[in-house]
Design an enzyme around this catalytic site. Structure first.
Site, PDB file in Angstrom:
ATOM      1  N   ARG A   1     -62.522 -31.545  -4.149  1.00  0.00           N
ATOM      2  CA  ARG A   1     -61.521 -32.819  -4.081  1.00  0.00           C
ATOM      3  C   ARG A   1     -62.112 -33.739  -2.791  1.00  0.00           C
ATOM      4  O   ARG A   1     -62.601 -34.842  -3.463  1.00  0.00           O
ATOM      5  CB  ARG A   1     -60.146 -32.210  -3.515  1.00  0.00           C
TER       6      ARG A   1
ATOM      7  N   LYS B   1     -46.467 -29.801   5.208  1.00  0.00           N
ATOM      8  CA  LYS B   1     -46.587 -30.808   4.249  1.00  0.00           C
ATOM      9  C   LYS B   1     -45.443 -30.822   3.430  1.00  0.00           C
ATOM     10  O   LYS B   1     -44.966 -29.589   3.404  1.00  0.00           O
ATOM     11  CB  LYS B   1     -47.963 -31.007   3.710  1.00  0.00           C
TER      12      LYS B   1
ATOM     13  N   TYR C   1     -27.916 -31.588 -25.882  1.00  0.00           N
ATOM     14  CA  TYR C   1     -29.098 -32.569 -26.424  1.00  0.00           C
ATOM     15  C   TYR C   1     -29.760 -31.565 -27.565  1.00  0.00           C
ATOM     16  O   TYR C   1     -30.187 -30.433 -27.157  1.00  0.00           O
ATOM     17  CB  TYR C   1     -30.051 -33.046 -25.507  1.00  0.00           C
TER      18      TYR C   1
HETATM   19  C1  LIG Z   1     -51.715 -26.646   1.720  1.00  0.00           C
HETATM   20  C2  LIG Z   1     -52.816 -26.508   2.573  1.00  0.00           C
HETATM   21  C3  LIG Z   1     -53.058 -25.131   3.296  1.00  0.00           C
HETATM   22  C4  LIG Z   1     -51.929 -24.083   3.475  1.00  0.00           C
HETATM   23  O1  LIG Z   1     -52.118 -23.304   2.319  1.00  0.00           O
HETATM   24  P1  LIG Z   1     -50.910 -22.059   1.969  1.00  0.00           P
HETATM   25  O2  LIG Z   1     -51.680 -21.295   1.046  1.00  0.00           O
HETATM   26  O3  LIG Z   1     -49.610 -22.883   1.636  1.00  0.00           O
HETATM   27  O4  LIG Z   1     -50.836 -21.428   3.361  1.00  0.00           O
HETATM   28  C5  LIG Z   1     -54.088 -24.969   4.369  1.00  0.00           C
HETATM   29  N1  LIG Z   1     -55.167 -26.186   4.242  1.00  0.00           N
HETATM   30  C6  LIG Z   1     -54.905 -27.312   3.487  1.00  0.00           C
HETATM   31  C7  LIG Z   1     -55.927 -28.109   3.700  1.00  0.00           C
HETATM   32  C8  LIG Z   1     -53.936 -27.336   2.571  1.00  0.00           C
HETATM   33  O5  LIG Z   1     -53.929 -28.433   1.727  1.00  0.00           O
END
Ligand SMILES: *Cc1c(COP(=O)(O)O)cnc(C)c1O
Length: 393
Positions: free
Chosen positions: A133, A35, A262
């Site tokens: 969530r 992702k 700045y």
């Molecule tokens: C991002 C995510 C993972 C992977 O998590 P990592 O700790 O980066 O390996 C696994 N499952 C879900 C649902 C996620 O959103």
């Protein structure tokens, strides 16, 4: 080249994948989480590399991310973790993406869409066990099962949940989430729904709980060379595939007492050299994610850091590497330009500087250069339309 580019060592990613696979407990397989553009490294090249290593399943957050992978020849399972909107379903179905179902309200409508397209969809049920969530609570599962039994186009390929505190190694919390997951799976079975696969582990839980591996482990962080938190370091040997670099644009000698940038928060303490680099917060340089203090001591550290920065001090802040020496940022990081106080380090326009740039916050339009076997084999840019363009060297 004026700007920032990112060198990505694809061999390091392949090596990290092999390290992970060594620890996967059969019959589980690795579902690579790619992702957010594979945490900034570039989802297409990362997924291609992992597929060549034998990876058969990938996870992304959005339908769009899944389509990018399909259109670049990734044939394996692609699971969309986030809820997909009804207007995205048709495209997702055409490309055989697996969809997460976390709300009984969509089941009927998704079944209709599939029927109209004469297509089945592989779905993964998301159980809510403590992340808070998305997902089904225990009491919703009977109603869900009834709906699913009336939806012949929806094939329940999987059931999963997501741990909220595995990276912090909060074992009590993680185990409680796992118990709730088990109760959910049993309840579904009691109502006639037996999903094909179970998967619960992210990187942290994958390392700490081999007995939770089930059919897939969903690993992202480890593949890109990080451990999820302190205390995991001795479990496996990971390589860092990431290096963000830029060139110095301009060097200027200034007297003691010169204000820089700045709000003039920086003032030179001696006569020195200032170097300008084409890097700023628009690139993701100096940008930090939403960090929440983990306990009282962490909070004290954050407060001290913030007070120090008011006086132009950088406590424990990452430094910039220049000619093997570490130099500091002078003043505020600008939108696209930043000044370094390089002191007596000898440098000139065109010299290369390695900059700390958080992977997931690095702007996707920055050039990615992919290295294999000690040479660049592909480059990625964004086209005018904002589409990723991967070109072989
Ligand atoms: C991002 C995510 C993972 C992977 O998590 P990592 O700790 O980066 O390996 C696994 N499952 C879900 C649902 C996620 O959103």
């Amino acid at each position: 080249m004026a700007g920032i580019w990112i060198d990505i060592d694809i061999d390091a990613i392949a090596a990290n994948y092999r390290e992970v696979v060594k620890l996967v407990k059969p019959p589980a397989r690795c579902m690579a989480v790619v992702k957010a553009d594979a945490y900034g490294l570039g989802s297409v090249e990362v997924a291609r590399t992992l597929a060549a290593e034998g990876c058969e399943a990938f996870a992304v957050t959005t339908v769009e991310e899944g389509l990018i992978l399909r259109r670049h020849g990734i044939n394996g399972i692609i699971l969309v973790l986030g809820p997909a909107l009804p207007q995205e379903w048709a495209l997702a179905l055409e490309e055989d993406l697996h969809l997460t179902v976390a709300d009984a309200g969509v089941v009927f409508q998704l079944e209709q869409t599939c029927r109209n397209m004469s297509k089945k969809v592989q779905i993964h049920l998301k159980l809510e066990t403590g992340m808070g969530r998305t997902g089904f609570g225990l009491q919703e599962l009977e109603g869900l099962a009834e709906l699913l039994l009336k939806s012949p186009h929806l094939e329940v390929a999987g059931v999963y949940t997501h741990f909220a505190r595995a990276a912090q190694r909060d074992h009590e919390f993680t185990q409680r989430q796992y118990e709730r997951f088990g109760a959910g799976v049993a309840a579904l079975a009691g109502h006639g729904i037996v999903p094909g696969w179970k998967h619960v582990c992210n990187s942290g839980a994958f390392l700490d709980y081999p007995e939770y591996h089930h059919d897939f482990v969903r690993v992202g962080t480890l593949l890109i060379g990080h451990v999820p938190g302190p205390g995991f370091n001795d479990r496996l040997t990971l390589k860092d595939p990431w290096a963000a670099k830029t060139n110095i644009l301009y060097v200027h000698r200034v007297p003691k007492g010169t204000h820089v940038g700045y709000q003039s928060i920086y003032k030179t303490k001696t006569e020195t050299n200032l170097a300008l680099i084409p890097a700023g917060y628009a690139d993701g340089f100096g940008v930090v994610p939403h960090l929440v203090p983990q306990g009282g001591w962490d909070l004290v550290k954050i407060i001290i850091k913030n007070i120090a920065s008011l006086f132009g001090l950088t406590l424990g802040k990452e430094r910039i590497e220049l000619q093997g020496r570490s130099v500091r940022v002078a003043g505020k990081i600008g939108m696209q330009l930043t000044v370094l106080d390089v002191g007596q380090v000898n440098c000139a326009p065109g010299d290369e500087v390695k900059i700390p740039l958080r992977r997931t916050l690095a702007n996707p339009r920055l050039l990615r250069q992919y290295w294999r076997g000690g040479r660049i084999y592909a480059k990625r840019t964004l086209t005018e339309e904002g589409v990723f363009l991967v070109q072989a060297e």
